[in-house]
Design a protein around this motif. Structure first.
Motif, PDB file in Angstrom:
ATOM      1  N   LYS A 128      48.153-101.368  46.578  1.00 44.74           N
ATOM      2  CA  LYS A 128      48.008 -99.984  47.268  1.00 44.74           C
ATOM      3  C   LYS A 128      48.794 -99.809  48.530  1.00 44.74           C
ATOM      4  CE  LYS A 128      43.899 -98.515  48.405  1.00 44.74           C
ATOM      5  NZ  LYS A 128      42.460 -98.495  48.701  1.00 44.74           N
ATOM      6  N   GLN A 129      49.280-100.853  48.927  1.00 48.28           N
ATOM      7  CA  GLN A 129      50.331-100.904  50.050  1.00 48.28           C
ATOM      8  C   GLN A 129      51.589-100.710  49.584  1.00 48.28           C
ATOM      9  OE1 GLN A 129      50.157-104.491  51.960  1.00 48.28           O
ATOM     10  NE2 GLN A 129      48.068-104.483  52.692  1.00 48.28           N
ATOM     11  N   LEU A 130      52.103-100.692  48.224  1.00 51.60           N
ATOM     12  CA  LEU A 130      53.537-100.619  47.617  1.00 51.60           C
ATOM     13  C   LEU A 130      53.376 -99.450  46.715  1.00 51.60           C
ATOM     14  CD1 LEU A 130      54.464-104.265  46.858  1.00 51.60           C
ATOM     15  CD2 LEU A 130      55.081-102.905  48.892  1.00 51.60           C
ATOM     16  N   PHE A 131      52.411 -98.977  46.137  1.00 55.55           N
ATOM     17  CA  PHE A 131      52.385 -97.833  45.147  1.00 55.55           C
ATOM     18  C   PHE A 131      51.437 -96.779  45.457  1.00 55.55           C
ATOM     19  CE2 PHE A 131      53.674-101.880  43.174  1.00 55.55           C
ATOM     20  CZ  PHE A 131      54.956-101.562  42.663  1.00 55.55           C
ATOM     21  N   ASN A 132      51.653 -95.429  45.170  1.00 52.72           N
ATOM     22  CA  ASN A 132      50.651 -94.482  45.580  1.00 52.72           C
ATOM     23  C   ASN A 132      49.642 -94.532  44.174  1.00 52.72           C
ATOM     24  OD1 ASN A 132      51.696 -92.952  43.170  1.00 52.72           O
ATOM     25  ND2 ASN A 132      53.533 -92.200  44.630  1.00 52.72           N
ATOM     26  N   GLU A 133      48.672 -93.743  44.483  1.00 57.86           N
ATOM     27  CA  GLU A 133      47.444 -93.524  43.396  1.00 57.86           C
ATOM     28  C   GLU A 133      47.965 -93.471  42.008  1.00 57.86           C
ATOM     29  OE1 GLU A 133      44.324 -91.341  44.357  1.00 57.86           O
ATOM     30  OE2 GLU A 133      43.747 -92.501  46.370  1.00 57.86           O
ATOM     31  N   LEU A 193      63.338-114.909  39.954  1.00 60.00           N
ATOM     32  CA  LEU A 193      64.265-113.703  39.214  1.00 60.00           C
ATOM     33  C   LEU A 193      63.532-112.441  39.469  1.00 60.00           C
ATOM     34  CD1 LEU A 193      64.900-115.533  35.854  1.00 60.00           C
ATOM     35  CD2 LEU A 193      66.462-115.089  37.667  1.00 60.00           C
ATOM     36  N   PHE A 194      62.324-112.419  39.979  1.00 62.64           N
ATOM     37  CA  PHE A 194      61.565-111.202  40.143  1.00 62.64           C
ATOM     38  C   PHE A 194      61.584-110.835  41.526  1.00 62.64           C
ATOM     39  CE2 PHE A 194      59.928-112.789  35.991  1.00 62.64           C
ATOM     40  CZ  PHE A 194      60.205-111.951  35.133  1.00 62.64           C
ATOM     41  N   THR A 195      61.324-109.354  41.790  1.00 68.21           N
ATOM     42  CA  THR A 195      61.260-108.933  43.264  1.00 68.21           C
ATOM     43  C   THR A 195      59.564-109.099  43.428  1.00 68.21           C
ATOM     44  OG1 THR A 195      60.876-106.753  42.506  1.00 68.21           O
ATOM     45  CG2 THR A 195      62.947-107.029  43.006  1.00 68.21           C
ATOM     46  N   PRO A 196      59.579-109.132  44.934  1.00 74.30           N
ATOM     47  CA  PRO A 196      58.203-109.047  45.155  1.00 74.30           C
ATOM     48  C   PRO A 196      57.208-108.088  44.499  1.00 74.30           C
ATOM     49  CG  PRO A 196      59.467-109.439  47.062  1.00 74.30           C
ATOM     50  CD  PRO A 196      60.428-108.939  45.871  1.00 74.30           C
ATOM     51  N   GLU A 197      57.794-106.910  44.224  1.00 75.48           N
ATOM     52  CA  GLU A 197      57.126-105.774  43.687  1.00 75.48           C
ATOM     53  C   GLU A 197      56.920-106.146  42.218  1.00 75.48           C
ATOM     54  OE1 GLU A 197      59.185-104.142  47.054  1.00 75.48           O
ATOM     55  OE2 GLU A 197      59.938-105.083  45.408  1.00 75.48           O
ATOM     56  N   GLU A 198      57.949-106.556  41.711  1.00 75.29           N
ATOM     57  CA  GLU A 198      57.706-107.022  40.089  1.00 75.29           C
ATOM     58  C   GLU A 198      56.654-108.366  39.849  1.00 75.29           C
ATOM     59  OE1 GLU A 198      62.052-106.097  38.363  1.00 75.29           O
ATOM     60  OE2 GLU A 198      61.814-107.700  39.471  1.00 75.29           O
ATOM     61  N   GLN A 199      56.605-109.087  40.779  1.00 72.33           N
ATOM     62  CA  GLN A 199      55.626-110.149  40.721  1.00 72.33           C
ATOM     63  C   GLN A 199      54.387-109.718  41.012  1.00 72.33           C
ATOM     64  OE1 GLN A 199      57.101-112.884  43.839  1.00 72.33           O
ATOM     65  NE2 GLN A 199      58.585-113.842  42.737  1.00 72.33           N
ATOM     66  N   THR A 227      41.566-108.473  41.072  1.00 71.69           N
ATOM     67  CA  THR A 227      40.854-108.543  42.181  1.00 71.69           C
ATOM     68  C   THR A 227      40.912-107.634  43.407  1.00 71.69           C
ATOM     69  OG1 THR A 227      42.669-109.890  43.123  1.00 71.69           O
ATOM     70  CG2 THR A 227      40.984-111.138  41.703  1.00 71.69           C
ATOM     71  N   GLU A 228      40.250-107.698  44.441  1.00 70.74           N
ATOM     72  CA  GLU A 228      40.351-106.731  45.431  1.00 70.74           C
ATOM     73  C   GLU A 228      41.411-106.989  46.244  1.00 70.74           C
ATOM     74  OE1 GLU A 228      39.316-103.729  47.746  1.00 70.74           O
ATOM     75  OE2 GLU A 228      38.442-104.204  45.936  1.00 70.74           O
ATOM     76  N   GLU A 229      41.864-108.381  46.097  1.00 67.29           N
ATOM     77  CA  GLU A 229      43.196-108.685  46.925  1.00 67.29           C
ATOM     78  C   GLU A 229      44.344-108.248  46.553  1.00 67.29           C
ATOM     79  OE1 GLU A 229      45.456-112.967  48.249  1.00 67.29           O
ATOM     80  OE2 GLU A 229      43.647-113.110  47.276  1.00 67.29           O
ATOM     81  N   THR A 230      44.422-108.153  45.054  1.00 69.11           N
ATOM     82  CA  THR A 230      45.601-107.787  44.382  1.00 69.11           C
ATOM     83  C   THR A 230      45.800-106.292  44.487  1.00 69.11           C
ATOM     84  OG1 THR A 230      45.507-109.835  42.841  1.00 69.11           O
ATOM     85  CG2 THR A 230      46.844-107.906  42.147  1.00 69.11           C
ATOM     86  N   PHE A 231      44.536-105.480  44.313  1.00 65.83           N
ATOM     87  CA  PHE A 231      44.411-104.461  44.417  1.00 65.83           C
ATOM     88  C   PHE A 231      44.977-103.524  45.744  1.00 65.83           C
ATOM     89  CE2 PHE A 231      42.091-100.409  44.829  1.00 65.83           C
ATOM     90  CZ  PHE A 231      42.841 -99.448  43.702  1.00 65.83           C
ATOM     91  N   GLN A 232      44.441-104.325  46.907  1.00 67.18           N
ATOM     92  CA  GLN A 232      44.931-103.955  48.066  1.00 67.18           C
ATOM     93  C   GLN A 232      46.333-104.040  48.336  1.00 67.18           C
ATOM     94  OE1 GLN A 232      43.133-102.373  50.401  1.00 67.18           O
ATOM     95  NE2 GLN A 232      41.339-102.471  48.628  1.00 67.18           N
ATOM     96  N   LYS A 233      47.088-105.168  47.760  1.00 65.54           N
ATOM     97  CA  LYS A 233      48.574-105.504  47.760  1.00 65.54           C
ATOM     98  C   LYS A 233      48.960-104.138  47.015  1.00 65.54           C
ATOM     99  CE  LYS A 233      48.378-110.288  47.720  1.00 65.54           C
ATOM    100  NZ  LYS A 233      48.521-111.691  47.245  1.00 65.54           N
TER     101      LYS A 233
END
Length: 75
Positions: free
Chosen positions: A41-46, A9-15, A33-39
């Motif tokens: 950063k790829q979709l959202f600005n600061e 039900l959720f978009t990748p961005e929402e997930q 986590t660094e992994e989540t934070f890097q993801k």
């Protein structure tokens, strides 16, 4: 495991935002986590990331205030 992981039900961005929320909320485990934070950063600005983090922190704070003070919902 939370139900949001088990549905489509959720978009990748929402997930990703839900994952971020879970990690920040459960900061005593390992935090964001660094992994989540890097993801993120790829979709959202600061600015967007900062706004999301502040929203998560605010919601968590109000939840803790409500629980700590035995706040009852208005009926």
């Amino acid at each position: 495991m939370n139900a949001w992981r088990e549905t489509d039900l959720f978009t990748p961005e929402e997930q990703l935002l839900l994952e971020m929320t879970e990690e920040i909320t459960l900061i005593h485990q390992k935090g964001l986590t660094e992994e989540t934070f890097q993801k993120v950063k790829q979709l959202f600005n600061e600015k967007q990331i900062a706004e999301v983090i502040m929203a998560i922190i605010t919601i968590n704070a109000w939840n803790r205030i409500g629980i700590s003070t035995h706040l009852e919902l208005l009926k």
